[in-house]
Design a protein around this motif. Sequence first.
Motif, PDB file in Angstrom:
ATOM      1  N   ASP A 460       5.309   4.378   6.708  1.00  0.00           N
ATOM      2  CA  ASP A 460       6.396   4.141   7.603  1.00  0.00           C
ATOM      3  C   ASP A 460       7.762   4.129   6.502  1.00  0.00           C
ATOM      4  OD1 ASP A 460       8.711   3.918   9.356  1.00  0.00           O
ATOM      5  OD2 ASP A 460       7.894   2.512  10.357  1.00  0.00           O
ATOM      6  N   VAL A 461       8.627   4.918   6.153  1.00  0.00           N
ATOM      7  CA  VAL A 461       9.877   4.895   5.169  1.00  0.00           C
ATOM      8  C   VAL A 461      11.091   4.919   5.690  1.00  0.00           C
ATOM      9  CG1 VAL A 461      10.756   5.952   3.244  1.00  0.00           C
ATOM     10  CG2 VAL A 461       8.363   5.849   3.599  1.00  0.00           C
ATOM     11  N   ARG A 462      11.824   4.153   5.433  1.00  0.00           N
ATOM     12  CA  ARG A 462      13.166   3.860   6.151  1.00  0.00           C
ATOM     13  C   ARG A 462      14.418   3.700   5.128  1.00  0.00           C
ATOM     14  NH1 ARG A 462      12.328   0.312  11.667  1.00  0.00           N
ATOM     15  NH2 ARG A 462      10.127   0.564  11.895  1.00  0.00           N
ATOM     16  N   LEU A 472      16.220   0.266   1.249  1.00  0.00           N
ATOM     17  CA  LEU A 472      15.120   1.009   1.367  1.00  0.00           C
ATOM     18  C   LEU A 472      14.034   0.246   1.816  1.00  0.00           C
ATOM     19  CD1 LEU A 472      13.334   3.627   0.895  1.00  0.00           C
ATOM     20  CD2 LEU A 472      13.341   2.939  -1.443  1.00  0.00           C
ATOM     21  N   SER A 473      13.176   0.626   2.713  1.00  0.00           N
ATOM     22  CA  SER A 473      12.088  -0.362   3.019  1.00  0.00           C
ATOM     23  C   SER A 473      10.768   0.994   3.124  1.00  0.00           C
ATOM     24  CB  SER A 473      12.157  -1.022   4.484  1.00  0.00           C
ATOM     25  OG  SER A 473      12.489  -0.287   5.292  1.00  0.00           O
ATOM     26  N   VAL A 474       9.552   0.434   2.896  1.00  0.00           N
ATOM     27  CA  VAL A 474       8.318   1.212   2.970  1.00  0.00           C
ATOM     28  C   VAL A 474       6.960   0.309   3.516  1.00  0.00           C
ATOM     29  CG1 VAL A 474       8.966   2.780   0.999  1.00  0.00           C
ATOM     30  CG2 VAL A 474       7.729   0.947   0.631  1.00  0.00           C
ATOM     31  N   ASN A 475       6.521   0.853   4.213  1.00  0.00           N
ATOM     32  CA  ASN A 475       5.315   0.254   4.801  1.00  0.00           C
ATOM     33  C   ASN A 475       4.136   1.210   4.865  1.00  0.00           C
ATOM     34  OD1 ASN A 475       3.278  -1.076   6.106  1.00  0.00           O
ATOM     35  ND2 ASN A 475       4.306  -1.691   7.872  1.00  0.00           N
ATOM     36  N   GLU A 476       3.223   1.313   3.945  1.00  0.00           N
ATOM     37  CA  GLU A 476       2.212   2.078   3.481  1.00  0.00           C
ATOM     38  C   GLU A 476       0.669   1.544   3.297  1.00  0.00           C
ATOM     39  OE1 GLU A 476       3.774   5.846   1.221  1.00  0.00           O
ATOM     40  OE2 GLU A 476       4.727   4.055   0.138  1.00  0.00           O
ATOM     41  N   LYS A 477      -0.044   2.312   3.933  1.00  0.00           N
ATOM     42  CA  LYS A 477      -1.667   1.908   3.914  1.00  0.00           C
ATOM     43  C   LYS A 477      -2.644   3.131   3.617  1.00  0.00           C
ATOM     44  CE  LYS A 477      -0.838  -1.181   7.783  1.00  0.00           C
ATOM     45  NZ  LYS A 477      -0.912  -1.580   9.174  1.00  0.00           N
ATOM     46  N   VAL A 478      -3.526   2.796   2.968  1.00  0.00           N
ATOM     47  CA  VAL A 478      -4.600   3.613   2.720  1.00  0.00           C
ATOM     48  C   VAL A 478      -6.053   3.097   3.249  1.00  0.00           C
ATOM     49  CG1 VAL A 478      -3.691   4.746   0.685  1.00  0.00           C
ATOM     50  CG2 VAL A 478      -5.007   2.626   0.252  1.00  0.00           C
ATOM     51  N   GLU A 479      -6.980   3.835   3.851  1.00  0.00           N
ATOM     52  CA  GLU A 479      -7.972   3.402   4.123  1.00  0.00           C
ATOM     53  C   GLU A 479      -9.198   4.426   4.016  1.00  0.00           C
ATOM     54  OE1 GLU A 479      -8.228   2.660   8.292  1.00  0.00           O
ATOM     55  OE2 GLU A 479      -6.393   1.336   8.491  1.00  0.00           O
TER      56      GLU A 479
END
Length: 541
Positions: A460-462, A472-479
């Motif tokens: 989720d990039v804003r 700028l804000s980023v919320n990133e995940k890997v699974e």
Amino acid sequence: MSQATRIVAGLVLAIVTVFVIGAVFFLLFFDANDFRDEAAAAVSKKTGREFVIEGDVSLQLFPWFAIEVGPTTLGNAPGFGDEPFAQFERAKLSIRLLPMLLRQEIAIDTAELERLTLNLAVDGKGRSNWEDLVTGKDAAESEVQGDGAAAFEISGVDVSDTTITYRDGQSGDTYKLSDMNMHVGAVSDDGRPVPAKGSFRFDTQPESVSGNIELDTVMSFDLQDGVVVLDGLSITGVLEGIATSPTRLELETAGIELRTKDETVSLQPLDLKILGIEMTADVEPLSYAGAVLPKASIKVDAFSPRSLMTLLDIEAPETADPGALSSVIIDADAEVTTKAIQLGNLTIKLDDTTLKGSLSAPRGSSGTYSVNLDGDRIDLARYMAPAEATPEGGAGESVPVEIPADLVRAFNVRGDLRLQAASLGDIVFENVVLGLNLANGRLRLNPISADLFGGSYSGDVRIDASGKTPVLSVNEKVEGVNLAELGKAMFKKDNITGTINGGFNLSGRGNDMTAVQKSLSGNMAFELNDGAYEGTDIWYE
């Protein structure tokens, strides 16, 4: 010769003799200029506008009933200023008299109009300066229509040095046609083809687009059914203001059919060449009774986006692959609605990538762009900036990557992009989904998801550019990402195994990425499962 025949012949001879004597006296003692002011006053009374005939009026009776008028001016509608609505330098119309009297045949010599200036305008309330002149038109037409129509023929129409200006007080746009010259050949009611050609210069403001245009066609008429056909229409010219240098325009179609009773237009496929782009449009029949809203299937042959950007004075980006952005092919169904221009059943082939879906652009300055595309594969590395060469003896300086704040503030866009695969070097994202929401200076890329090395990625990039300084804000995940495959792709290492889970939630502010990094804050967390760094004593290291 019988007695009855001699009587009829005598009557005809007497009538002709009286007519000739009357015509002679008319020509000797009648001067049309004596009635010029009365005629002008009658027009002024009828229209409610000042009508002035400044030049001479000449009248010829036989064998042509001809009238020629010198400089003439018709005033503007109230509220539209002192500029004349229309004026011309000279007008001439001639009708052959005897065929009209004896056989009800209308034979008109070449109609001539010189130096016409026509000023059309619409005010801020949508009122035009010609609507008062056409009020009651339908009633007038119904009064003069009879049971039959007289045969007619016009030798031609010549319009020279004409200027037509249209000003829209609601939009602020101005359109002007000048140096306009038109010639139409002989026109009759028997449907004979009529050659027509013309030329003019056009100017549009405030876009500052102008050009010189020439057109050539052959017309035919069916007055009973109200049909006008243009065969072999060709429009060519040179346009200025849309590119860094004058641009050639070529537009051709095999034919256009206009049905005045139904108020419809049918067109054969159109071929357009402009800015190095060749396009074919198959337009559906359309109505001009109200707003003109065409629909068409369009095909755009391969063209180079790089060359197009150069023509439009746009700096083409440097890419790692110089062959990137070298070819685009477009196939779509286009539709113009009251609010937007839409492309459906769209296929875009950009270099080696094929995208299908739809696009929509608003017709006004406000409104939302819409994007919905599905693609196959794209190699993102081709379109990245080339790696900077490191100077000898130094590490080199990198140019800060700017946050595109002006672009974020300028548009409203919503859409989705889906790709089967997107590669960045040896890193391959599969089943990529990208959601786009841009409005009021705020950009959000969400959802962002992809399959990555046996696991998944989501983000989720804003970018918030509604204020003075972008945030700028980023919320990133890997699974469940396979660390062995990731290590090979990113670090060229083959001694790392395991799976990794984790993510980060970060934000920063600044006009470029360097400033954002300096103010960066947030949380990061990663978890390694069944991991091994083979051949390395981790505790020792």
